[in-house]
Structure formats: structure tokens, C-alpha cells
Design a protein around this motif. Structure first.
Motif, short mmCIF file in Angstrom:
data_model
loop_
_atom_site.label_atom_id
_atom_site.label_comp_id
_atom_site.label_asym_id
_atom_site.label_seq_id
_atom_site.Cartn_x
_atom_site.Cartn_y
_atom_site.Cartn_z
N LEU A 619 0.18 5.32 -6.97
CA LEU A 619 1.64 5.05 -6.82
C LEU A 619 2.04 5.83 -5.55
O LEU A 619 2.91 5.35 -4.69
CB LEU A 619 2.67 5.62 -8.13
CG LEU A 619 4.16 5.91 -8.07
CD1 LEU A 619 4.54 4.26 -7.86
CD2 LEU A 619 4.59 6.33 -9.29
N ILE A 633 4.59 -0.48 -12.21
CA ILE A 633 5.72 0.28 -12.05
C ILE A 633 6.15 0.88 -13.33
O ILE A 633 6.47 2.05 -13.48
CB ILE A 633 6.79 -0.44 -11.08
CG1 ILE A 633 6.40 -0.50 -9.66
CG2 ILE A 633 8.14 0.46 -11.31
CD1 ILE A 633 6.27 0.93 -9.00
N GLN A 634 6.49 0.06 -14.33
CA GLN A 634 7.14 0.61 -15.39
C GLN A 634 6.04 1.41 -16.29
O GLN A 634 6.62 2.48 -17.00
CB GLN A 634 7.41 -0.87 -16.21
CG GLN A 634 8.07 -0.32 -17.78
CD GLN A 634 9.32 0.63 -17.40
OE1 GLN A 634 10.31 0.38 -16.58
NE2 GLN A 634 9.58 1.49 -18.41
N ARG A 637 6.36 4.90 -14.63
CA ARG A 637 7.58 5.35 -15.32
C ARG A 637 7.23 6.21 -16.65
O ARG A 637 7.67 7.37 -16.68
CB ARG A 637 8.86 4.47 -15.17
CG ARG A 637 9.28 4.07 -13.87
CD ARG A 637 10.37 3.05 -14.28
NE ARG A 637 10.67 2.23 -12.71
CZ ARG A 637 11.30 1.35 -12.52
NH1 ARG A 637 11.28 0.44 -13.51
NH2 ARG A 637 11.72 1.09 -11.24
N THR A 662 9.26 5.20 -8.04
CA THR A 662 9.49 4.07 -8.88
C THR A 662 10.83 3.87 -8.69
O THR A 662 11.53 3.36 -9.74
CB THR A 662 9.14 5.14 -10.15
OG1 THR A 662 9.97 6.09 -10.26
CG2 THR A 662 7.79 5.13 -10.40
#
Length: 807
Positions: A619, A633-634, A637, A662
Motif C-alpha cells: 500500500l 484497499i478495504q 483499512r 487509503t
């Protein structure tokens, strides 16, 4: 800056309009465009001298000793890449602690470690000062001490010049004949010959120069420092009391002190290839001649020219970027601004100041011709510096340079390029050694095809291979810097001569650490996620996310380099085939990105709240996890939520950058705020603890990452803007493709964007409804735009041309 007749927003616009080093025009946005504002001066300052209780050998920090709380929390640092000095600003006996980056003893782990060079005491015996202030002007990189004593105003001015490699101190007073003091330097940590880290040393005084010289036996480091005292008026006398040399100045009008230091260290391949520590350096190198030439040259140049040369050089870097979130500068000591912030007094100025301080520190610690920036920059008062003060490669040295590129300081990365060239032959040997132990079946007869590698612990005297608590991906975390340097500068000469060979060699090595599983999967084996333990031991396994993702990153960067340079060879096909079999990112049953392949639920292996977030390197600083992979991405997070922000200083900085990627502006800002409250010291240095400079640099990069991102197929403006920065402006931040940006925004929405194309090529921008904006070039001529998406536009640029977007 405060202008009662203008709104905060107008003030910010005018600030950019009249202080940018580039020829930007924002007159369309305000009717007050003919009102000129002075440039904002950034400083850290205090109304009291730093305390000075000295180091305590009974206190160790991160195995470093002696700990000196006053030095760490309250002294003010200046530096030029070669040397660092810490100014205490005392009026009784001033203490200036001097560090020279190549001076090392055995240190921790036997690989060498930074150690203090000298202490410079100035006995003034001014015990009742009034109107006191000490400060560092960040715009000029000059430290000041000002006060009154018995009706006389005294000023001390300090700077460390990079062009002249000399510390310059000027002592002046409001009345003639008022400068009197005794100079008493000290060579620290002299020990008996039987003790560890043995240092010998002596002092002599000749006319107006005190010389300090000696040797640290472990690496045969010969060192010398000279202090030259140049008074105007008054009298100068010298004395030699045993080992102590002194210079006494009485009733001078003003005094200039010039300080130079050096060793026989030379950054060469031989330093790393030679295994015998006592033979790494050439003891015949004449350090005395080198230091004497520096002092003589500086003396002939004179104070005013030295000062102007220093300012011109420093400002050519620092003034490239302007950034402002607030309109008012608090009129209180910096440590009080920090205390207020810690007590929940909202202050975006401190967040702004920390960004500028980070750039100041990076310029002060990493310049061409010097060693790279280590864990403590170019400052250490220790005999044995925590973690050696070296270049730790499982994240710390990389973090030092994360902000070099997007904050327009690419030149500061040059020392690492030079360092790499010196250790590269040894790194190739280490790759062969590693493969002989772990993968002898794939060892190439031609050692050039085994590539190169590097492990965590590295100093100016020794590098090590991967193993223990960090896997082979450590090397790819390093080469990511090389690709980023190219991507931000578009320097194809660098890519061809240095970047491509480095990335290629790393892929060659990493390709041989992969073990086939069921013909459809390739796993790094053995593999480790940096410093993660399970049941008290380093957890060694196969295919950690850290290693898998960084093999992917390096292979992917190599393919891009192949394309840029139009190179074709057999190994390219190997890289393309391996990329499809890495399976680098896996989502677990807790919705987390797994750190280990065998992990099911979050935290069942290793420490749940570990400081490293190594499995999220894809990331940041990597690019594999991005908006084209929304599931990842989720999961990233969620993983950050699970990991939490209760951690060390530099680890908070990594989390801040990850949150920026993010696109969670509020969470990125929250961790930045927590970092300032919990890991920032009164002098704005940041702490691991103890003091480590990577936190300063990591958060500096994080601020820029919240304001502009370019790691995807476009440049995104204000991608992670928090409410605290609802209105603001910046100029000079750099995006990949070598585009320089200036942006003004109000109430969270961009109002104007200025782009300088420094290399030409296609500029692709992402921002809400940007396709409806008006684009003109530097002559005001409109450019017709066509875009199939409301939030994206792309246009061809001409090298050296500015473009203006009004939204």
C-alpha cells in the motif's frame, strides 16, 4: 502573517501569489492582487536556554549510552550533511556538541556506530540575562541566541555551511569591547586502552587555533578537528593546562569562530569488501591537511561571504516548496505551542511547521558527497549511539527518503546512491553466500546472475545480508527508492547507469529465493515479516506478505524500466512468468490482509499491535494495493484499524502514509496529531523512543501524500484532505512524471491548480469534476480538453511550460 482586511482564504492565495519561487499568477482569484505580502518566516524558538545536566552512564536507551535528556529534548540542531551541531544557547557556559558523520567506534553488534566528535564550551559567565531568545530560522538554516546583560545586547549567530563544510559562529554585542569568553573544547569519551571503543586523543593550541586529534582503534579511524578564533579588537591569549587547551578573548568588539572536522574515512568499495575491521581505512590519509585547508579557505573568504554562500545554497533547496494551512503564527515559544497542542488546543500551524522542519532537517543531514541520513541524522552526543545510528534497511533508511521526492528535494537522495555504489560489490557477495546456504540448487556459476542483497543492519563500515527477523524483501524495499527517484525526476541517465542495474540485480537475487508450490505458486523461503515474533522467537516461515509483495514490487518496477530503456533479454520473461505466481495479497477470515499465509484470523500469529505494518508495504511505499483493487484497499483499512496507532514514532509515520493512500484524510490526520502529541519533543525532534529522525521525515512525507498522490495511473489532487486543513495552499510539491504542482483550496475544494512540466509528457489529473475546468498555458492561451470521465483529464505538456487550471 495576519491581514485584518482580507479573509483567511484571500490571505492564503496572496501568500502563494507573492512568495512562490516560480512565476505563478493567481490574480484571477482575488481583486487584491496588487497587495504584496512578505514571506512567512518559520522558526523554532525558546525564551530560555536549554538545561545542561550532561550525559548519564547509568541510563541507556535502545542499548545506547550515556543518555542525555537535555541534549535530546532541548538543544537545537544545525547541520550540513558532513557535520551536525547542537546549540544549547546558554549564557553562563555555552555548550555546542559536535558530530562528524564518519567518526565511528565498534558500537553495538560489532558493525560500527556513530559517536560524538567533540564538545565545545564557551565560558561567558553571564548569569543574569534578560530579553532572552534562542531560535533556528528555518528559512535560512541559521541558529541565533539573543539576550541582554548589564545593559548590553548580545547576539550569537551559528550556521553549518555545506559549500564550505565549516561551522561558523559569530559573537557580537551592541557596544564595542564587550565580548569576553574562554573557549574550552573537550574530546569526549577518552578511555583507557583496555576498554571497549577505545579512543585516544590530544589537544594543542597554536596562536588562535585549537586542534583536537586522535584515533579510534577499532576501525583505525584517525580524526581531527580545528577551532579557529578570529577576534575584532580586544586581546587573545592561549594556555595549555595538561591535556586542556584554552583560548581566552577579552574585550573584543566581535569574534568569529570557525570549526572544521574530518577523519580518514573514504566511502569506497574497499571499506565494505575488507573483512578485517582494522584494515578498512587507510591510516596514511592526512586528515590534518584536509581540515587545515578547510579552515584556511574559510578564513580567507570571510564571514559575510561564508554566510551568504550558505544562505544561497540552502535556500536553493528549502524555498522550492511553500505550504500554509493557517494565517497566524502563535507568538509563544515552540515548546509552549507543542504543550498547547498536546492539551487539545487546535493548531494547524504546528502541523505546518513540522512539515517545514522536516525539510530543514533533511537538507541538514543528506547532501551530495556526504554519507546518507541515518537513524539520528547527523547528530549524536552518545559514546555508543542507539541502534548504531546507522542505516537500517527494514524500513528506517527508506523512511528517511520517502519525502525527498514529493517535497522537491531529490538531490538529498544522492548520498544514498553514492553509498549504494560503494557497498554494491559486497552486496553481490552476500547474495551468493545467502543462496549457497538456502538455495544452492539455483546458484548461478556466473556470480553476476545471482544479483545482490542487503539486510537490516548497515553502517558506513559494514553491510549484512538478510536473515533473522527480516526476509529478503528488505532489498526490494530498498530498490523501491531507486525507481521512485527515476519516476519523480525522469532522469534516464540515472536509470540506465544505476537504477536499472540495481533493480535488475535485486530481481535476479529474489527470483532465486522463490520455491515452487504445486507449479502454480512461488513462495519466498525462508521468509520473515520484519521483527515479528511468535511465542518469543522470530517467526520464520514461507511466503510472508512482506516478502511476496516486495518481490512483486521490484519485478514490476523492473518491467517498467525495461520498457523505458527499451531493453530486451531472457530474464525479462522470467520476471513476467514469476509475477503471475506470487499471490502476494490474501484476505483472511477477519477481513484483514494476512501477514502470514498460514494465518486465518487476525493476530493468531505474532503481535496484534506490532509496530511494523510490513504486510502493508504494498500500500505504501509500494503501489500494488490501489484504487483498482478496492477489496484490498478495504482490507488494508480494516487491517490498520486492527493494528491500531499505539506504537513507536516512526511506526505512526508509516500508518499516516498508509491512511493517506487509503484516502482516509481524517484518520491520517488523527495519527499525525497523535504523533505530534506523543512522539514529538520540545525541540520538535521526534522519538522512537529515544530520538530517531525517521519520524520527522516519515510524517513530512505523509503531509505531502495527503495533498498530492501520483502512484497510480494519474495524479490526484488533495486525495486525503482532512477538515483541519479545510482551507490552504501549497506550491512546489512534485508528482511522478516530474510535474511540479501548486494548489489553492477553500472549504475543502480546489480553486486553482498550477502545473510546471519539468520533463514534458502526458499529464493525467484526477479531481472531482476536473474535466469542466479551464486550462491555459503560461501565455494565457486556452487548451482544448477532451475527457470521457468527469473526474479525469489528460493533456500533452511541453518541457518547461506552466499550465494553469481554474476549477
Amino acid at each position: 502573517m495576519k491581514i485584518d482586511s482580507l479573509s483567511n482564504y484571500q490571505s492564503l492565495i496572496l501568500y502563494i501569489c507573492f512568495t512562490c519561487s516560480c512565476n505563478f499568477s493567481f490574480s484571477q482569484l482575488t481583486s487584491n492582487s496588487n497587495l504584496k505580502l512578505t514571506e512567512r518566516i518559520y522558526s523554532i524558538w525558546d525564551s530560555e536556554p536549554a538545561p545542561n545536566r550532561g550525559g548519564d552512564f547509568n541510563i541507556t536507551k535502545a542499548r545506547g549510552y550515556p543518555y542525555d535528556e537535555d541534549w535530546e529534548l532541548h538543544s537545537y540542531p544545525i547541520g550540513n550533511g558532513y557535520m551536525g551541531a547542537n546549540i544549547f544557547g546558554r549564557t553562563d557556559v555555552e555548550r555546542i556538541q559536535l558530530t562528524e558523520k564518519t567518526l565511528a567506534n565498534e558500537g553495538l553488534y560489532g558493525i560500527g556506530g556513530l559517536t560524538s566528535f567533540a564538545e565545545i564550551d564557551l565560558e561567558f559567565n553571564h548569569n543574569n540575562p534578560t530579553h532572552y531568545k534562542r531560535s533556528i530560522n528555518l528559512n535560512e538554516a541559521i541558529a541565533y541566541v539573543n539576550y541582554k546583560q548589564d545593559g548590553v545586547s548580545y547576539t550569537r549567530t551559528h550556521f553549518l555551511s555545506y559549500p564550505d563544510n565549516v561551522l561558523v559562529i559569530k559573537l557580537s554585542a551592541s557596544k564595542n569591547g564587550q565580548i569576553s569568553f574562554v573557549l574550552k573544547p573537550e574530546i569526549p569519551y577518552l578511555r583507557k586502552p583496555t576498554e571497549k571503543n577505545t579512543r585516544t586523543g590530544y589537544m594543542t593550541v597554536n596562536e588562535n587555533i585549537i586542534t583536537m586529534a586522535g584515533c579510534i582503534e577499532h576501525f583505525s579511524v584517525n580524526y581531527e578537528g580545528q577551532i579557529k578564533v578570529i577576534p575584532t579588537g580586544g586581546t587573545l591569549s592561549t594556555s595549555q593546562n595538561g591535556e586542556q587547551s584554552e583560548i581566552k578573548v577579552t574585550h573584543a568588539d566581535s569574534v568569529i569562530l570557525l570549526v572544521s572536522a574530518g577523519t580518514n574515512y573514504r566511502l569506497t568499495q574497499a571499506v565494505f569488501l575488507e573483512d578485517n575491521h582494522s584494515k578498512k581505512l587507510d591510516t596514511n590519509v592526512n586528515t590534518h591537511e584536509k581540515v587545515s585547508r578547510i579552515i584556511q579557505k574559510a578564513s580567507k573568504k570571510g564571514y559575510e561571504k561564508l554566510k551568504q554562500t550558505h544562505i544561497d545554497d540552502y535556500q536553493s533547496l528549502f524555498s522550492r516548496v511553500k505550504l500554509q494551512f493557517s494565517t497566524d503564527i502563535p507568538n509563544k515559544p515552540t515548546k509552549k505551542v507543542l504543550t498547547d497542542y498536546q492539551e487539545e488546543v487546535s493548531n494547524s500551524y504546528l502541523e505546518e511547521l513540522m512539515f517545514h522542519y522536516g525539510r530543514y532537517l533533511l537538507i541538514s543531514t543528506s547532501r551530495p558527497g556526504t554519507l546518507p541520513c541515518g537513524l539520528q541524522g547527523v547528530w549524536s552526543q552518545y559514546e555508543v549511539t542507539p541502534f548504531t545510528g546507522g542505516f537500517w534497511h527494514n524500513i528506517n533508511v527508506q523512511m528517511n527518503y520517502w519525502g525527498a521526492f514529493n517535497t522537491n528535494l531529490a538531490e538529498t537522495f544522492t548520498p544514498y546512491i553514492e553509498f549504494f555504489k560503494a557497498y554494491y560489490p559486497k552486496a553481490k557477495q552476500l547474495a551468493t553466500v545467502y543462496l549457497k546456504v538456502h538455495h544452492p540448487e539455483v546458484l548461478a556459476k556466473n556470480s553476476l546472475e545471482n544479483g545482490w542483497t542487503i539486510g537490516t543492519g548497515t553502517t558506513p563500515y559494514k553491510i549484512v545480508g538478510p536473515g533473522g527477523h527480516s526476509g529478503p524483501g528488505t532489498g526490494a524495499l530498498t530498490t523501491k527508492m531507486f525507481w521512485d527517484y527515476y519516476d519523480f525526476t525522469r532522469d534516464t541517465t540515472f536509470l540506465k547507469e544505476t537504477g536499472f542495474p540495481a533493480i535488475l540485480g535485486m530481481s535476479q537475487f529474489l527470483s532465486k529465493t522463490l520455491v515452487s508450490v504445486n507449479d502454480s505458486l512461488l513462495l519466498v523461503n525462508p521468509s520473515a515479516s520484519p521483527e515479528q515474533k511468535h511465542n518469543g522467537d522470530n517467526y520464520i516461515t514461507a511466503g510472508t506478505t512482506f516478502d511476496q509483495e516486495l518481490v512483486w514490487e521490484n519485478h514490476n518496477d523492473l518491467l517498467k524500466a525495461y520498457q523505458v530503456l527499451d531493453i530486451k533479454d531472457k530474464f525479462k520473461q522470467t520476471v513476467e512468468d514469476q509475477l503471475t505466481k506470487l499471490d502476494p495479497i490474501i484476505i483472511g477470515k477477519s477481513g484483514q490482509i494476512k501477514e502470514f499465509r498460514e494465518e486465518e484470523y487476525y493476530g493468531e500469529i505474532g503481535q496484534k499491535h506490532h509496530r511494523h505494518i510490513s504486510h502493508l508495504c504494498a500500500l505504501y511505499p509500494g503501489t500494488l494495493i490501489n484504487e483498482t483493487t478496492p477489496e484490498w484497499i478495504q482490507a488494508a483499512r480494516h487491517t490498520l484499524d486492527l493494528r491500531g496507532n499505539i506504537t513507536t514514532g516512526w511506526a505512526m509515520a508509516h500508518r499516516m502514509n498508509a491512511r493517506a493512500r487509503t484516502k482516509e484524510g481524517e484518520k491520517a490526520h488523527n495519527v499525525y496529531s497523535k504523533f505530534i502529541k506523543e512522539r514529538t519533543l520540545p525541540n520538535l525532534w521526534t522519538t522512537h523512543p529515544p530520538f530517531q529522525i525517521d519520524g520527522n521525515f516519515g510524517t513530512m512525507a505523509g503531509v505531502a501524500e495527503m495533498l498530492i498522490q501520483s502512484h497510480e495511473d494519474y495524479i490526484q489532487i488533495l486525495p486525503a484532505l482532512p477538515k483541519a486543513w479545510n482551507t490552504g495552499a501549497y506550491s512546489g510539491l512534485v508528482a511522478r512524471g516530474n510535474f511540479e504542482f501548486s494548489v489553492v483550496w477553500k472549504e475543502g475544494k480546489a480553486k486553482a491548480i498550477e502545473i510546471l512540466s519539468r520533463s514534458g509528457g502526458i499529464c493525467k489529473l484526477k479531481y472531482a469534476h476536473i474535466a469542466k475546468s479551464t486550462l491555459t498555458n503560461s501565455t494565457g492561451s486556452p487548451i482544448v480538453l477532451k475527457s470521457e470521465q468527469a473526474d479525469l483529464l489528460a493533456f500533452n505538456t511541453v518541457k518547461g511550460t506552466q499550465y494553469y487550471l481554474k476549477l
